[in-house]
Design a protein around this motif. Structure first.
Motif, short mmCIF file in Angstrom:
data_model
loop_
_atom_site.label_atom_id
_atom_site.label_comp_id
_atom_site.label_asym_id
_atom_site.label_seq_id
_atom_site.Cartn_x
_atom_site.Cartn_y
_atom_site.Cartn_z
N MET A 54 0.82 -1.21 0.00
CA MET A 54 0.00 0.00 0.00
C MET A 54 0.86 1.26 0.00
SD MET A 54 -3.02 -1.18 -0.16
CE MET A 54 -2.21 -2.48 -1.12
N VAL A 55 1.98 1.21 0.71
CA VAL A 55 2.89 2.35 0.75
C VAL A 55 3.46 2.62 -0.64
CG1 VAL A 55 5.15 3.11 1.59
CG2 VAL A 55 3.45 2.23 3.20
N SER A 56 3.78 1.56 -1.38
CA SER A 56 4.30 1.73 -2.74
C SER A 56 3.31 2.51 -3.60
CB SER A 56 4.57 0.36 -3.37
OG SER A 56 5.00 0.49 -4.70
N PHE A 57 2.03 2.16 -3.51
CA PHE A 57 1.00 2.89 -4.25
C PHE A 57 0.98 4.36 -3.85
CE2 PHE A 57 -3.29 4.66 -4.26
CZ PHE A 57 -3.73 4.40 -5.55
N LYS A 58 1.05 4.62 -2.56
CA LYS A 58 0.89 5.99 -2.09
C LYS A 58 2.12 6.85 -2.34
CE LYS A 58 -2.63 4.55 1.10
NZ LYS A 58 -2.87 3.90 2.37
N ILE A 59 3.31 6.24 -2.34
CA ILE A 59 4.51 7.00 -2.71
C ILE A 59 4.37 7.48 -4.15
CG2 ILE A 59 6.98 6.82 -3.23
CD1 ILE A 59 7.24 4.98 -0.79
N ALA A 60 3.97 6.54 -5.03
CA ALA A 60 3.78 6.91 -6.44
C ALA A 60 2.65 7.92 -6.59
CB ALA A 60 3.49 5.66 -7.26
N TYR A 61 1.61 7.76 -5.81
CA TYR A 61 0.46 8.68 -5.87
C TYR A 61 0.90 10.08 -5.45
CZ TYR A 61 -4.55 9.84 -5.66
OH TYR A 61 -5.78 10.38 -5.88
N LEU A 66 2.13 15.49 -7.43
CA LEU A 66 3.03 16.64 -7.51
C LEU A 66 3.37 16.95 -8.96
CD1 LEU A 66 4.12 18.33 -5.19
CD2 LEU A 66 6.22 16.99 -5.27
N TYR A 67 3.54 15.90 -9.76
CA TYR A 67 3.93 16.06 -11.16
C TYR A 67 2.72 16.24 -12.07
CZ TYR A 67 5.83 14.94 -15.76
OH TYR A 67 6.17 14.98 -17.09
N MET A 68 1.70 15.41 -11.89
CA MET A 68 0.57 15.39 -12.80
C MET A 68 -0.27 16.67 -12.73
SD MET A 68 0.33 12.75 -14.74
CE MET A 68 -0.39 11.17 -15.01
N GLY A 120 -3.48 11.47 -11.60
CA GLY A 120 -3.99 12.51 -12.49
C GLY A 120 -5.49 12.68 -12.47
N ASN A 121 -6.23 11.72 -11.89
CA ASN A 121 -7.69 11.77 -12.00
C ASN A 121 -8.29 13.00 -11.35
OD1 ASN A 121 -10.30 10.24 -12.69
ND2 ASN A 121 -10.57 10.73 -10.53
N PHE A 122 -7.98 13.24 -10.08
CA PHE A 122 -8.66 14.33 -9.40
C PHE A 122 -8.17 15.72 -9.83
CE2 PHE A 122 -10.14 10.87 -6.79
CZ PHE A 122 -11.45 11.24 -6.56
N PRO A 123 -6.86 15.94 -10.04
CA PRO A 123 -6.48 17.25 -10.60
C PRO A 123 -7.19 17.54 -11.92
CG PRO A 123 -4.54 16.13 -9.76
CD PRO A 123 -5.67 15.14 -9.69
N GLY A 366 -2.99 18.91 -6.99
CA GLY A 366 -1.89 17.97 -6.96
C GLY A 366 -1.05 18.09 -5.69
N ILE A 367 -0.75 19.32 -5.29
CA ILE A 367 0.05 19.53 -4.07
C ILE A 367 -0.71 19.03 -2.85
CG2 ILE A 367 1.00 21.31 -2.53
CD1 ILE A 367 1.55 22.95 -5.14
N GLY A 368 -1.99 19.37 -2.76
CA GLY A 368 -2.78 18.90 -1.63
C GLY A 368 -2.91 17.40 -1.60
N GLY A 369 -3.13 16.80 -2.77
CA GLY A 369 -3.23 15.35 -2.84
C GLY A 369 -1.94 14.67 -2.44
N MET A 370 -0.82 15.29 -2.78
CA MET A 370 0.48 14.74 -2.39
C MET A 370 0.61 14.70 -0.86
SD MET A 370 3.67 15.88 -1.13
CE MET A 370 3.76 17.61 -1.60
N VAL A 371 0.17 15.77 -0.21
CA VAL A 371 0.22 15.82 1.25
C VAL A 371 -0.68 14.73 1.84
CG1 VAL A 371 -0.37 17.21 3.29
CG2 VAL A 371 0.84 18.25 1.36
#
Length: 434
Positions: A54-61, A66-68, A120-123, A366-371
């Motif tokens: 699950m952590v792997s998914f969230k690191i990529a997310y 941040l990028y998307m 990328g979905n929510f941004p 994107g920034i908020g989602g990253m946090v």
């Protein structure tokens, strides 16, 4: 007597595509959570192994958000959204290729790619909503497409329960389904999407309605870093810390019900249906409520924050889930909290388009989602470790935090952003311009 011209409703076709994409997104995301108890037995995972996947998914997310977000602001929603769904669909299907000998690393790699694409979905969806709906309707529109997260989460246990055997046979098939759904979506998106001001099927009346409470923006791009020093960016990011709670329900909910109430892959569908149908209702009602208050003359600031306060109070009882011995009371409390969270989510997403110009919306989301993803990573690591060491008693603290954190976070958001003064296309507060 002159007849009132119809405004037109093409914007709701675009909203339908947002709902379709978000359903695919959450169906893909939810499958592993539904199958977690079965996969753990098949592959011999510990709670920490599962947490690491699950952590792997969230690191990529987190990295992807941040990028998307910035990429979608640069490419535009049409190209950016397509790229996002293509990435997540490919990696979603790659889960089916994982073999027992390298199950943890294989699933972690597939989840990493899935997370990066799904970021990328929510941004993209929030940016599209800002482009196609006036401010007074955005929370309701956001509530509708955000409700599709629950449609995906509801579909997952039914599809898994129908296809996958208790011993894990056919576990690969659910991961392959989204490929076909995504291809259909991409075809419809390219066929139907253009910005409303250049879309041939948008009437002058509908365009005027869409743009009625927003300022016209120039085409100049804003650099991603320009939003970093805005208090409003970090108010939204702080509100997104609650994503960790939603992911706790999504990825650990089936495990909690399995270990506490002996719910298995064949009877998880009804509990998940109850939880996520309540979540759907909360998403739609939460989006409607703040808009209704604004139509009564409330300011955007008051309408959004009072709605958020109601959400936080609705969520509070979930703190007691781990101490109840009744399965259905636990399920209903989780469902009530999920409803409150989705209503909260619909409104905090709308905070971004209330305050920021459309051209910066995806970057801020994107920034908020990253946090929020980082908060989820820390929660997964802590919960996996606690459950391996202390058993199910770890869920007591998880639900206590899940129930109480919204009130605390809302207070901090208000301190950071006491008044929701909108920013113009150059990120200058509109009331401060000369």
């Amino acid at each position: 007597m002159s007849e009132t011209k119809k405004i037109g409703n093409y914007r709701y076709r675009i909203l339908g595509l947002l709902m379709f994409a978000t359903t695919i997104n959450y169906f893909d995301r939810s499958i592993i959570g539904v199958m977690a108890p079965t996969l753990e037995k098949m592959f011999g995972w510990t709670n920490s192994d599962y947490a690491n996947i699950m952590v792997s998914f969230k690191i990529a997310y987190a990295l992807g958000l941040l990028y998307m977000g910035g990429l979608i602001d640069r490419l535009g929603t049409k190209k950016g959204y397509t790229l996002s769904i293509a990435i997540w669909s490919i990696f979603g299907m790659l889960h089916a290729l994982v073999r027992p000998g390298f199950s943890v690393i294989g699933f972690a790699a597939a989840r990493f790619g899935l997370g990066f694409g799904e970021a990328g979905n929510f941004p993209a969806a929030i940016k599209t909503t800002a482009e196609w709906f006036p401010k007074k309707d955005r929370a309701f529109a956001t509530g509708l497409f955000n409700a599709a997260t629950s449609i995906g989460a509801i579909a997952a246990p039914f599809v898994v329960g129908w296809i996958v055997h208790e011993d894990g046979k056919n576990w690969q098939i659910p991961f392959l389904i989204t490929g076909a759904l995504s291809a259909i979506w991409v075809f419809l998106w390219f066929r139907m999407y253009k910005k409303p001001e250049v879309h041939p099927k948008v009437s002058k009346e509908e365009l005027a309605y869409i743009q009625g409470d927003s300022e016209v923006e120039n085409e100049e791009k804003l650099p991603w870093k320009s939003v970093l020093d805005k208090r409003q960016t970090w108010a939204f990011a702080l509100a997104k810390v609650t994503d960790a709670v939603w992911w706790f329900y999504l990825f650990w909910g089936a495990k909690f019900l399995a270990t506490t109430f002996d719910v298995n892959i064949k009877n998880i569908a009804l509990p998940f249906f109850v939880i996520y149908i309540l979540a759907d209702g909360g998403s739609i009602f939460g989006g409607y409520l703040s808009g209704a208050l604004m139509r009564k003359g409330w300011t955007v600031n008051k309408a959004r924050k009072i709605t958020l306060l109601i959400c936080a109070l609705i969520i509070l009882p979930v703190s007691f889930v781990a101490v109840t011995e009744n399965k259905w009371i636990a399920i209903l409390l989780i469902g009530l909290a999920a409803a409150g969270h989705q209503a909260w989510s619909a409104n905090i997403f709308t905070l971004v388009s209330d305050v920021f110009p459309k051209k910066a919306t995806a970057s801020v989301v994107g920034i908020g989602g990253m946090v929020g993803a980082v908060a989820g990573i820390l929660a997964d690591i802590a919960l996996g470790s606690v459950l391996d060491q202390a058993g199910n008693s770890g869920y007591f603290w998880a639900f206590l935090i899940a129930g109480s954190c919204y009130l605390i976070i809302l207070g901090l958001v208000h301190l950071l952003m006491p008044k929701m003064v909108p920013l113009d296309e150059n990120l200058v507060p509109i009331k401060e311009r000369t």
